[in-house]
Design an enzyme around this catalytic site. Structure first.
Site, PDB file in Angstrom:
ATOM      1  N   HIS A  18       0.853  -1.026   0.095  1.00 26.07           N
ATOM      2  CA  HIS A  18      -0.006  -0.068  -0.016  1.00 26.07           C
ATOM      3  C   HIS A  18       0.825   1.142  -0.117  1.00 26.07           C
ATOM      4  CE1 HIS A  18      -4.130   2.109   1.250  1.00 26.07           C
ATOM      5  NE2 HIS A  18      -3.049   2.907   1.023  1.00 26.07           N
ATOM      6  N   HIS A  20       1.523   5.290  -1.696  1.00 25.98           N
ATOM      7  CA  HIS A  20       0.889   6.668  -2.487  1.00 25.98           C
ATOM      8  C   HIS A  20       2.369   7.112  -3.020  1.00 25.98           C
ATOM      9  CE1 HIS A  20      -2.908   6.695  -1.032  1.00 25.98           C
ATOM     10  NE2 HIS A  20      -2.293   5.957   0.104  1.00 25.98           N
ATOM     11  N   LYS A 107      -8.957  -0.248  -6.094  1.00 25.46           N
ATOM     12  CA  LYS A 107      -9.402   0.435  -4.964  1.00 25.46           C
ATOM     13  C   LYS A 107     -10.475   1.069  -4.617  1.00 25.46           C
ATOM     14  CE  LYS A 107      -7.707   2.269  -0.761  1.00 25.46           C
ATOM     15  NZ  LYS A 107      -6.916   3.003  -0.416  1.00 25.46           N
ATOM     16  N   HIS A 145     -10.622   0.877   1.585  1.00 25.25           N
ATOM     17  CA  HIS A 145     -10.172   1.722   2.648  1.00 25.25           C
ATOM     18  C   HIS A 145     -11.608   1.821   3.329  1.00 25.25           C
ATOM     19  CE1 HIS A 145      -8.886   5.865   4.328  1.00 25.25           C
ATOM     20  NE2 HIS A 145     -10.017   5.723   4.838  1.00 25.25           N
ATOM     21  N   HIS A 183      -4.753  -0.806   5.848  1.00 23.13           N
ATOM     22  CA  HIS A 183      -4.573  -0.165   6.946  1.00 23.13           C
ATOM     23  C   HIS A 183      -5.438  -0.128   7.959  1.00 23.13           C
ATOM     24  CE1 HIS A 183      -7.087   2.772   4.893  1.00 23.13           C
ATOM     25  NE2 HIS A 183      -6.048   3.074   4.067  1.00 23.13           N
ATOM     26  N   ASP A 256       1.263   2.668   3.612  1.00 19.28           N
ATOM     27  CA  ASP A 256       0.522   3.762   3.389  1.00 19.28           C
ATOM     28  C   ASP A 256       1.319   5.066   3.399  1.00 19.28           C
ATOM     29  OD1 ASP A 256      -1.874   5.195   2.678  1.00 19.28           O
ATOM     30  OD2 ASP A 256      -2.600   5.142   4.684  1.00 19.28           O
TER      31      ASP A 256
HETATM   32 ZN   LIG Z   1      -3.575   5.156   1.551  1.00 22.33          ZN
END
Ligand SMILES: [Zn+2]
Length: 352
Positions: A18, A20, A107, A145, A183, A256
């Site tokens: 995970h 970004h 996602k 999420h 997460h 994350d």
């Molecule tokens: Zn994230």
């Protein structure tokens, strides 16, 4: 595998499930940090505009590869691309993504849940049925999420409420769908994933293993500890440590890591996200060692993720040395700077 009090720890090269990476100058600034530690990473699609088609995902992958190449030395790193699910994602797009061989997951952002999620899903079961069926059929994981965005639900309860309102109905309707609860931050999330039937896994970030919500408020508001889902009470942190170090193949590493320019974190309405790509394995090693379970780090970081995704485990290794490491106060980020999680604190592990 070395154990507690060892001076060195060598594990199979890990992956980040995970991540970004952003785009443009931000991408260029951070991609090298991840590539130094991880062989692969699941790349989140919440750009502006979001990555909703296979064509966009492949173009983004090209930009990541180009950014890596500009780093100079040859880096062995594979970005695993994802699509951003919307109310209108057609089943054909899922099939196309799967057939590309470069898109590994889709996602789900509930609309409004976090950074750049305003194009997110408003009604998962009502609007995304065709896409969910296609995912279930081709065996591609849905990355979730897991927070409701109903403003009437307390921000600390949004994950627990999501399990009841969305996760359970979703998995009843699509029992063969592979789901990664991204997460997780609560005892509720950890216990749900541990006990649920069918194909489910969860990623856990370093900040949720190391800190509880006091970290956000110690001596004043500390924006660099603000992420979403937000840090929770100590009892939840303990449950996450228990899950991550349990040896259960359902729990695996996902940082994350989410870079935001310093000025946008230290702001009247600061962005959510912690930057951990710089020192991810050092942070995880610290958490596992504190739990007396360094021997379980390799499974969590290097085996459970690829096993869940049906990908081969990595061939190379990564070595951590016991050595004092002071986390830098900031690192360059295009024209601005970036404050890594726990800047100024020291850790006892350093990636060799
Ligand atoms: Zn994230």
């Amino acid at each position: 595998m070395s154990s507690q009090n060892a001076t060195q720890l060598t594990i199979t090269r890990p992956d980040d499930w995970h991540l970004h990476l952003r785009d443009g100058a931000a991408l260029q600034a951070v991609v090298g940090d991840t590539a130094r530690q991880f062989a692969r990473a699941i790349i989140m699609p919440n750009l502006r505009p979001p990555v909703t088609t296979t064509e966009q995902a492949l173009a983004y992958r090209q930009r990541i590869d180009d950014a890596l190449r500009r780093q100079g030395d040859a880096v062995d790193f594979t970005p695993l691309m994802t699509l951003y699910l919307t109310d209108n994602t057609p089943a054909e797009e899922i099939v196309r993504a799967h057939a590309s061989g470069q898109v590994y997951a889709v996602k789900l952002y509930p609309a409004g849940a976090t950074t750049n999620s305003d194009a997110g899903v408003t009604d998962l079961l009502g609007k995304c049925g065709k896409a969910l069926q296609a995912l279930e059929r081709c065996g591609m994981p849905l990355l979730v999420h897991g927070e409701v965005t109903d403003p009437d639900v307390d921000v600390f309860d949004r994950e627990a409420v999501f399990i009841e309102r969305v996760m359970q109905p979703l998995r009843r309707a699509y029992p063969g769908l592979k789901v990664v609860f991204e997460h997780i931050t609560t005892k509720d999330g950890a216990e749900y994933v541990r006990d649920a039937e069918g194909p489910i896994g969860a990623t856990i970030t370093p900040q949720h293993l190391l800190y509880n919500r006091n970290a956000i408020f110690t001596g004043g508001v500390r924006p660099h500890w603000y992420c979403l889902p937000i840090l929770k009470r100590e009892v939840h942190r303990q449950a996450l440590v228990e899950a991550a170090t349990s040896g259960s193949p359902r729990f695996f590493l996902g940082t994350d890591s989410a870079p935001h320019a310093r000025g946008l974190k230290e702001h009247a309405c600061g962005c959510a996200g912690c930057y951990t790509a710089l020192h991810a394995m050092e942070l995880y090693a610290t958490a596992f060692e504190r739990a007396g379970r360094l021997d379980r780090l390799e499974g969590f970081a290097s085996f459970h993720g690829p096993d869940f995704y049906g990908l081969p485990r990595n061939a190379g290794t990564l070595t951590l040395r016991r050595e004092d490491y002071v986390i830098p106060d900031e690192v360059p980020f295009g024209e601005t700077s970036l404050v890594p999680l726990a800047a100024g604190e020291s850790l006892e592990w350093r990636v060799a």
